[in-house]
Design an enzyme around this catalytic site. Structure first.
Site, PDB file in Angstrom:
ATOM      1  N   HIS A 163     -60.139  -7.319 -25.159  1.00 21.82           N
ATOM      2  CA  HIS A 163     -59.032  -7.192 -25.252  1.00 21.82           C
ATOM      3  C   HIS A 163     -58.541  -8.764 -24.955  1.00 21.82           C
ATOM      4  O   HIS A 163     -57.991  -9.327 -25.274  1.00 21.82           O
ATOM      5  CB  HIS A 163     -58.273  -6.638 -24.174  1.00 21.82           C
ATOM      6  CG  HIS A 163     -57.819  -5.416 -24.141  1.00 21.82           C
ATOM      7  ND1 HIS A 163     -56.522  -4.448 -24.080  1.00 21.82           N
ATOM      8  CD2 HIS A 163     -58.393  -4.164 -24.519  1.00 21.82           C
ATOM      9  CE1 HIS A 163     -56.497  -3.371 -25.020  1.00 21.82           C
ATOM     10  NE2 HIS A 163     -57.524  -3.112 -25.199  1.00 21.82           N
ATOM     11  N   HIS A 207     -66.563   3.392 -25.815  1.00 22.83           N
ATOM     12  CA  HIS A 207     -65.710   4.818 -25.669  1.00 22.83           C
ATOM     13  C   HIS A 207     -66.859   5.708 -25.105  1.00 22.83           C
ATOM     14  O   HIS A 207     -66.370   7.222 -24.714  1.00 22.83           O
ATOM     15  CB  HIS A 207     -65.227   5.159 -26.605  1.00 22.83           C
ATOM     16  CG  HIS A 207     -63.810   4.152 -26.461  1.00 22.83           C
ATOM     17  ND1 HIS A 207     -63.151   4.679 -27.920  1.00 22.83           N
ATOM     18  CD2 HIS A 207     -62.983   3.319 -26.053  1.00 22.83           C
ATOM     19  CE1 HIS A 207     -62.096   3.660 -27.923  1.00 22.83           C
ATOM     20  NE2 HIS A 207     -62.509   3.152 -26.961  1.00 22.83           N
ATOM     21  N   ARG A 211     -63.952  -3.272 -21.220  1.00 25.18           N
ATOM     22  CA  ARG A 211     -62.673  -3.329 -21.747  1.00 25.18           C
ATOM     23  C   ARG A 211     -61.468  -4.449 -21.505  1.00 25.18           C
ATOM     24  O   ARG A 211     -61.207  -5.239 -23.083  1.00 25.18           O
ATOM     25  CB  ARG A 211     -61.539  -2.277 -21.320  1.00 25.18           C
ATOM     26  CG  ARG A 211     -60.359  -1.700 -22.397  1.00 25.18           C
ATOM     27  CD  ARG A 211     -59.610  -0.335 -21.984  1.00 25.18           C
ATOM     28  NE  ARG A 211     -58.492  -0.850 -22.645  1.00 25.18           N
ATOM     29  CZ  ARG A 211     -56.722  -0.168 -22.489  1.00 25.18           C
ATOM     30  NH1 ARG A 211     -56.442  -0.147 -21.262  1.00 25.18           N
ATOM     31  NH2 ARG A 211     -55.462  -0.225 -23.135  1.00 25.18           N
ATOM     32  N   ASN A 239     -52.032  -3.853 -23.011  1.00 27.28           N
ATOM     33  CA  ASN A 239     -52.638  -4.536 -21.861  1.00 27.28           C
ATOM     34  C   ASN A 239     -52.273  -3.455 -21.170  1.00 27.28           C
ATOM     35  O   ASN A 239     -52.489  -4.047 -19.589  1.00 27.28           O
ATOM     36  CB  ASN A 239     -52.603  -5.696 -21.991  1.00 27.28           C
ATOM     37  CG  ASN A 239     -53.521  -6.577 -23.113  1.00 27.28           C
ATOM     38  OD1 ASN A 239     -54.458  -5.856 -23.637  1.00 27.28           O
ATOM     39  ND2 ASN A 239     -52.966  -7.688 -23.335  1.00 27.28           N
TER      40      ASN A 239
END
Length: 319
Positions: free
Chosen positions: A27, A156, A23, A55
């Site tokens: 990001h 995910h 992740r 975040n």
């Protein structure tokens, strides 16, 4: 090898951090490119990307692991490997450690000198409540197809989420009154209510993949088929379009097909708006810019001068 060995020591202690590192890479890349900007810390008067709302739930341990890897790399070859490259490699090796595919990671990214504003973060990170149209409005302009987007959503298959990221499917977020989301399977919904007994719960968490939460496979897509996906954005892949639904079906039926498309998406993502050549710098510490980058330019410039490209170009060589 240094990245992999240091990472594996950390993941042997806590495999759940694999999701946090994957992740973190996402990001980073989706906000002003894969430049390590998400790793920078700010101040009260100048908050960094880490303080932006999307975040706030980034894992502190994942950031710490990147620092540990960078320290190990610096001890062997100081001023050569960027934090952006370390993060890209750590994400790839995290996926592999969790049971997913290994894929080539082109190297040569440079680190940014500064981080993006909160408004830029908000405009480039999809929310868990996004529908398919909203997802593609972010993925599409970055060059991702619908297949790319559905494949990258398969990340995910590992990880967790706080209740407040999906409680829009359980409660009226204004009144706190329980609601029934018709796209939630009943037993799955009941379990979520027990995990999240009230709206705006920022403490309790649920697994993103109810079947194999710490193993990187294609069961995420099986969950989506069964209306047992956690986020609105996850379920929208199946309910909002027959085109994306067909892709979900193909990934659910064959893990090899998902892995192939996931790899293509990750390689593409890892080259979003990279800094190369003399752009940016090679940070000695990932959380802060160098006082000056001049000491590194003399070392690195001969290495990257051949075939270097601008921020919109591609990085070079592979590991």
């Amino acid at each position: 090898d240094i990245v992999k060995s240091t990472l594996e020591q950390a993941l042997d202690q806590d495999i759940t951090q694999a999701a946090g590192l994957l992740r973190l890479h996402f990001h980073d890349c989706f906000v002003q490119g894969c430049d390590g900007s998400v790793l920078l810390t700010g101040s009260a008067s100048n908050p960094s990307e880490q303080e932006a709302q999307p975040n706030l739930s980034l894992r502190a341990r994942a950031l710490q692991i990147i620092d540990e890897i960078k320290t190990a790399v610096e001890a062997s070859c100081s001023g050569v490997v960027t934090c952006a490259d370390v993060l890209a490699l750590a994400a790839r090796d995290s996926v592999a450690k969790a049971g997913g595919p290994k894929y080539p990671v082109p190297l040569g990214r440079r680190d940014s000198l500064d981080f993006a504003s909160e408004s830029v973060v908000l405009a480039n990170i999809p929310t868990p409540t996004s529908n398919l149209t909203q997802l593609m409005s972010i993925f599409g302009p970055k060059g991702f197809s619908l297949t790319d987007m559905v494949a990258l959503s398969g990340g995910h298959t590992i990880g967790i989420a706080h209740c407040n990221s999906f409680d829009n499917r359980l409660y009226n977020t204004s009144t706190g009154e329980a609601i029934v989301d018709p796209t939630l399977e009943n037993s799955f919904a009941s379990n979520l209510y027990s995990i999240c007994p009230a709206v705006n719960d920022t403490v309790n968490t649920a697994d993103l993949d109810v079947l194999t939460p710490n193993y990187f496979d294609n069961s995420y897509y099986v969950n989506v088929q069964r209306n047992q996906a956690l986020f609105t954005s996850d379920q929208s892949l199946y309910t909002d379009s027959t085109d994306s639904g067909d892709i979900v079906d193909s990934f659910a039926s064959k893990k090899t097909v998902f892995f192939k498309k996931f790899v293509l998406g990750m390689v593409k993502m890892g080259q979003l708006d990279v800094l190369t050549g003399s752009e940016g710098e090679i940070r000695s510490k990932c959380s802060v810019p160098n006082p000056t980058s001049s000491s590194y330019e003399e070392v690195i410039e001969p290495i990257v001068s051949t075939g270097k490209r601008s921020r919109s170009g591609h990085v070079h060589s592979e590991l």
